[in-house]
Motif scaffolding. Structure first.
Motif, PDB file in Angstrom:
ATOM      1  N   SER A 227      -1.902  -6.815   6.809  1.00 42.52           N
ATOM      2  CA  SER A 227      -0.817  -7.002   5.946  1.00 42.52           C
ATOM      3  C   SER A 227      -1.163  -6.083   4.530  1.00 42.52           C
ATOM      4  N   LEU A 228      -2.300  -6.163   4.146  1.00 45.39           N
ATOM      5  CA  LEU A 228      -2.752  -5.112   3.001  1.00 45.39           C
ATOM      6  C   LEU A 228      -2.233  -3.915   3.233  1.00 45.39           C
ATOM      7  N   ALA A 229      -2.621  -3.377   4.370  1.00 42.50           N
ATOM      8  CA  ALA A 229      -2.508  -2.065   4.634  1.00 42.50           C
ATOM      9  C   ALA A 229      -1.000  -1.701   4.782  1.00 42.50           C
ATOM     10  N   LEU A 230      -0.210  -2.512   5.296  1.00 37.11           N
ATOM     11  CA  LEU A 230       1.192  -2.529   5.432  1.00 37.11           C
ATOM     12  C   LEU A 230       1.998  -2.495   3.961  1.00 37.11           C
ATOM     13  N   GLY A 231       1.219  -3.397   3.199  1.00 36.11           N
ATOM     14  CA  GLY A 231       1.762  -3.530   1.621  1.00 36.11           C
ATOM     15  C   GLY A 231       1.670  -2.133   0.902  1.00 36.11           C
ATOM     16  N   LEU A 232       0.358  -1.683   1.303  1.00 37.24           N
ATOM     17  CA  LEU A 232       0.150  -0.192   0.583  1.00 37.24           C
ATOM     18  C   LEU A 232       1.159   0.766   1.179  1.00 37.24           C
ATOM     19  N   GLY A 233       1.470   0.577   2.355  1.00 37.07           N
ATOM     20  CA  GLY A 233       2.412   1.430   2.900  1.00 37.07           C
ATOM     21  C   GLY A 233       3.779   1.505   2.368  1.00 37.07           C
ATOM     22  N   ILE A 234       4.243   0.056   2.029  1.00 32.22           N
ATOM     23  CA  ILE A 234       5.281  -0.048   1.336  1.00 32.22           C
ATOM     24  C   ILE A 234       5.382   0.705  -0.015  1.00 32.22           C
ATOM     25  N   LEU A 235       4.313   0.447  -0.715  1.00 34.07           N
ATOM     26  CA  LEU A 235       4.038   1.021  -1.955  1.00 34.07           C
ATOM     27  C   LEU A 235       4.228   2.582  -1.848  1.00 34.07           C
TER      28      LEU A 235
ATOM     29  N   LEU B 195     -13.148   7.883  -6.624  1.00 36.49           N
ATOM     30  CA  LEU B 195     -12.992   9.641  -6.519  1.00 36.49           C
ATOM     31  C   LEU B 195     -12.030  10.386  -5.764  1.00 36.49           C
ATOM     32  N   THR B 196     -12.222  10.044  -4.436  1.00 39.97           N
ATOM     33  CA  THR B 196     -11.050  10.851  -3.712  1.00 39.97           C
ATOM     34  C   THR B 196     -10.259   9.566  -2.608  1.00 39.97           C
ATOM     35  N   ARG B 197      -9.977   8.397  -3.118  1.00 37.96           N
ATOM     36  CA  ARG B 197      -9.420   7.385  -2.164  1.00 37.96           C
ATOM     37  C   ARG B 197      -7.854   7.729  -2.699  1.00 37.96           C
ATOM     38  N   VAL B 198      -6.998   7.982  -1.620  1.00 36.41           N
ATOM     39  CA  VAL B 198      -5.597   7.974  -2.190  1.00 36.41           C
ATOM     40  C   VAL B 198      -5.059   6.946  -1.230  1.00 36.41           C
ATOM     41  N   MET B 199      -3.521   6.819  -1.369  1.00 38.44           N
ATOM     42  CA  MET B 199      -2.868   5.948  -0.908  1.00 38.44           C
ATOM     43  C   MET B 199      -3.155   5.958   0.843  1.00 38.44           C
ATOM     44  N   THR B 200      -3.092   7.199   1.490  1.00 35.37           N
ATOM     45  CA  THR B 200      -3.104   7.058   2.936  1.00 35.37           C
ATOM     46  C   THR B 200      -4.436   6.931   3.442  1.00 35.37           C
TER      47      THR B 200
ATOM     48  N   LEU C 186      -8.203   2.802   5.491  1.00 38.16           N
ATOM     49  CA  LEU C 186      -9.551   1.996   5.293  1.00 38.16           C
ATOM     50  C   LEU C 186      -9.090   0.464   5.627  1.00 38.16           C
ATOM     51  N   GLU C 187      -7.883   0.045   5.104  1.00 43.79           N
ATOM     52  CA  GLU C 187      -7.480  -1.450   5.304  1.00 43.79           C
ATOM     53  C   GLU C 187      -7.292  -1.856   6.759  1.00 43.79           C
ATOM     54  N   THR C 188      -6.634  -0.996   7.291  1.00 43.88           N
ATOM     55  CA  THR C 188      -6.584  -1.103   8.649  1.00 43.88           C
ATOM     56  C   THR C 188      -7.695  -1.395   9.552  1.00 43.88           C
ATOM     57  N   SER C 189      -8.566  -0.280   9.305  1.00 47.96           N
ATOM     58  CA  SER C 189      -9.807  -0.672  10.054  1.00 47.96           C
ATOM     59  C   SER C 189     -10.564  -1.717   9.581  1.00 47.96           C
ATOM     60  N   ARG C 190     -10.284  -2.394   8.435  1.00 51.47           N
ATOM     61  CA  ARG C 190     -11.097  -3.796   8.122  1.00 51.47           C
ATOM     62  C   ARG C 190      -9.994  -4.923   8.789  1.00 51.47           C
ATOM     63  N   GLY C 191      -8.979  -4.474   9.275  1.00 50.77           N
ATOM     64  CA  GLY C 191      -8.331  -5.641  10.043  1.00 50.77           C
ATOM     65  C   GLY C 191      -7.369  -6.398   8.998  1.00 50.77           C
ATOM     66  N   GLU C 192      -7.347  -5.859   7.717  1.00 47.62           N
ATOM     67  CA  GLU C 192      -6.384  -6.109   6.599  1.00 47.62           C
ATOM     68  C   GLU C 192      -4.855  -5.715   7.096  1.00 47.62           C
TER      69      GLU C 192
ATOM     70  N   GLN D 270       4.683 -10.966   5.310  1.00 50.45           N
ATOM     71  CA  GLN D 270       3.399 -11.239   4.574  1.00 50.45           C
ATOM     72  C   GLN D 270       3.125  -9.753   3.864  1.00 50.45           C
ATOM     73  N   ALA D 271       3.524  -8.572   4.491  1.00 49.54           N
ATOM     74  CA  ALA D 271       3.214  -7.291   4.044  1.00 49.54           C
ATOM     75  C   ALA D 271       4.253  -6.904   2.894  1.00 49.54           C
ATOM     76  N   PHE D 272       5.359  -7.570   2.940  1.00 48.79           N
ATOM     77  CA  PHE D 272       6.253  -7.329   1.877  1.00 48.79           C
ATOM     78  C   PHE D 272       5.712  -8.221   0.690  1.00 48.79           C
ATOM     79  N   LYS D 273       5.334  -9.422   1.031  1.00 50.94           N
ATOM     80  CA  LYS D 273       4.770 -10.160  -0.130  1.00 50.94           C
ATOM     81  C   LYS D 273       3.578  -9.571  -0.749  1.00 50.94           C
ATOM     82  N   MET D 274       2.778  -9.012   0.146  1.00 51.80           N
ATOM     83  CA  MET D 274       1.568  -8.291  -0.334  1.00 51.80           C
ATOM     84  C   MET D 274       1.936  -7.208  -1.295  1.00 51.80           C
ATOM     85  N   ALA D 275       3.022  -6.455  -0.839  1.00 53.83           N
ATOM     86  CA  ALA D 275       3.197  -5.213  -1.746  1.00 53.83           C
ATOM     87  C   ALA D 275       3.787  -5.485  -3.188  1.00 53.83           C
TER      88      ALA D 275
END
Lengths: 309, 234
Positions: free
Chosen positions: B202-210, B184-189, B194-200, B6-11
């Motif tokens: 797959s999205l978090a891991l997708g961002l990590g892959i990016l 303003l100050t949101r970067v990849m990490t 943030l997405e991890t804390s939202r329970g998302e 799912q994460a790779f698909k998301m990425a």
């Protein structure tokens, strides 16, 4: 930034290294212009392109204020729903930093935020009493819920008394995950334990686990462990990784969760944007703000209710 | 496994849609980290080189200190910079807290010891090899530092990339001094946190892959640049 004309050693090297036997390796005089020059150029481009609004001042197209708030309001998506409306009405951009209530209040005390939206009345009152705030108003409320594993080893499903439910969890020795971070939710949880007459912190590290983290991280932990926890309804409803967790206890009036808005005192911190902060307070407690809060839905349900007038 | 797929698909979806919010985050991530590494390297390269060649009392202590600081905990640096830049802090008047500039400062502090300490080692090794020649030519120590920095530029580019790796991957410092403010100050990490804390997840891991992909492209670009300059100048 200009390209440096004289890179250290550049002009001299041609002469003083000319006679060295291994000149092939050492002939730095040529500088292999590519690498270094490109690196300097790249750095220059990046620095030059730095956003003009890199100061926490105003937005490029209007004033901006800094709102320190709680993870519960940010994570649920409430701000994404109401803040664009506020900007439309007022032209003011609100930048949100999501922290625990304790941290948000400390930010206000240091003058690092213009306005707070938090949920722990005693801390808010202290903030006002100590002169850190210019004004405080009730904004909205929702409630806390107790969630836990679906098979519910402590047998608390459907209970109406939250304090007794927590006692049952403790007696069963079932794992309970606490925020442990001085947030509004953490303080509300501790008060429920206190009413049951049990100090869970004594069992910290055993069945009582303090994550010291935000609501989302704590929910992730509880979901992975199959543990009980107290969560605010907004974050609970918006949380996507519940796994085996179910909502077990709700509706105890003691799980009432009121939010207040506080304008940081400009007399204490002259640089805060108290005029804009006040506009925000008026708006969010006024008809437009109340309508925006009421119309926010998660899974088709209303999550926050405007405070009684 | 399902979540990973799912994460790779998301990425992939994130890249293909070219979401403007995401592009903004990627751009800011690059700006902050490259600026931090550029500024830190500008000071750390000459300092590391000088430390390799000059001898003075306390040199050994300084080297040990610099080597240890390579392991500076980002959260501690974040806290330090926060206290400096907070309105109550000594530099509070600058109003830099929760700005990209504050994030650059924090990453600069993290990157500086890495670049300085590794540069010291690289230049010291080169000095062992070429020191005698340089001395016999009557080159002053300062000039020798400059020459050896230039001579070691291929090894030093890897040093700088190590600093970049540290900067772009850390979350503790930028979260505290940047505040993870949207647009303003949101970067990849911090977005991943943030997405991890939202329970998302797959999205978090997708961002990590990016993010890893971003790091690969920077390192790939540096490698090609090196090849190219090597080819041009034999």
């Amino acid at each position: 930034m200009k390209l440096p004309k004289t890179i250290p050693g550049r002009c001299e090297q041609g002469t003083f290294l000319a006679g060295i036997p291994r000149a092939g390796a050492l002939r730095a005089g040529t500088l292999r212009a590519g690498a270094l020059r490109a690196a300097v150029l790249l750095a220059a481009i990046v620095l030059a392109a730095f956003p003009a609004h890199s100061q926490a001042g105003d937005a490029p197209d209007g004033p901006a204020i800094l709102l320190a708030s709680t993870t519960s309001t940010e994570n649920s998506g409430l701000f994404a729903h109401i803040l664009p409306r506020f900007r439309e009405d007022s032209g003011i951009l609100v930048r949100v930093i999501a922290l625990g209530t304790g941290q948000a209040i400390r930010l206000g005390m240091r003058g690092d935020a213009d306005v707070l939206l938090v949920h722990h009345r005693p801390s808010e009152d202290r903030f006002m009493a100590e002169g850190h705030g210019a004004e405080r108003r009730d904004v909205m409320y929702n409630d806390f819920v107790i969630a836990g594993p679906r098979h519910d080893p402590a047998g608390i499903r459907g209970m109406k008394d939250a304090a007794v439910a927590l006692l049952k969890v403790a007696r069963a020795g079932a794992e309970f995950v606490s925020r442990g971070d001085d947030s509004g939710t953490h303080k509300a949880e501790l008060r429920l334990w206190e009413e049951g007459g049990l100090d869970p912190v004594k069992s910290s590290g055993k069945w009582y686990r303090e994550t010291g983290s935000g609501m989302g991280a704590t929910l992730n932990t509880a979901a992975a462990m199959g543990a009980y926890l107290l969560a605010d309804r907004g974050t609970w409803l918006s949380f996507k990784n519940r796994k085996d967790l179910d909502l077990l206890v709700e509706g105890d009036p003691r799980m009432f969760n009121p939010y207040g808005v506080l304008v940081v005192n400009p007399a204490r911190h002259p640089h805060v944007k108290s005029v804009e902060a006040r506009v925000f307070m008026e708006w969010i407690t006024g008809p437009r703000g109340r309508e925006a809060i009421s119309s926010f839905r998660l899974e088709g349900r209303q999550v926050f209710y405007p405070a009684a007038k | 496994m399902n979540e990973l797929a799912q994460a790779f698909k998301m990425a992939l979806a994130l890249i293909l849609t070219g979401d403007s919010d995401l592009l903004e985050i990627v751009w800011l991530t690059m700006q902050v980290s490259i600026s931090a590494v550029a500024v830190a390297s500008l000071a750390a390269l000459p300092l590391g080189g000088a430390l390799a060649l000059f001898s003075f009392p306390g040199r050994r202590t300084l080297i040990i200190l610099l080597n240890s600081l390579m392991g500076l905990p980002p959260v501690v640096v974040g806290l330090l910079v926060y206290l400096l830049l907070s309105r109550q802090g000594p530099l509070g008047e600058w109003g830099l807290l929760f700005t990209p500039t504050a994030m650059v400062i924090a990453q600069c502090i993290l990157v500086f010891p890495i670049v300085a300490a590794l540069t010291r080692q690289v230049v010291e090794d080169l000095w062992g090899e070429y020191g005698e020649q340089l001395r016999s030519l009557g080159a002053s120590r300062l000039r020798s530092v400059a020459t050896l920095l230039l001579e070691g530029r291929f090894a030093l580019s890897t040093v700088v990339l190590a600093g970049f790796g540290r900067a772009i991957a850390e979350v503790g410092a930028v979260l505290i001094v940047g505040g993870n403010i949207a647009h303003l100050t949101r970067v990849m990490t911090t977005a991943i946190a943030l997405e991890t804390s939202r329970g998302e997840l797959s999205l978090a891991l997708g961002l990590g892959i990016l993010l890893i992909g971003l790091s690969v492209s920077v390192n790939g670009a540096a490698y090609l640049l090196r090849e190219y300059s090597g080819w041009r100048h034999g």
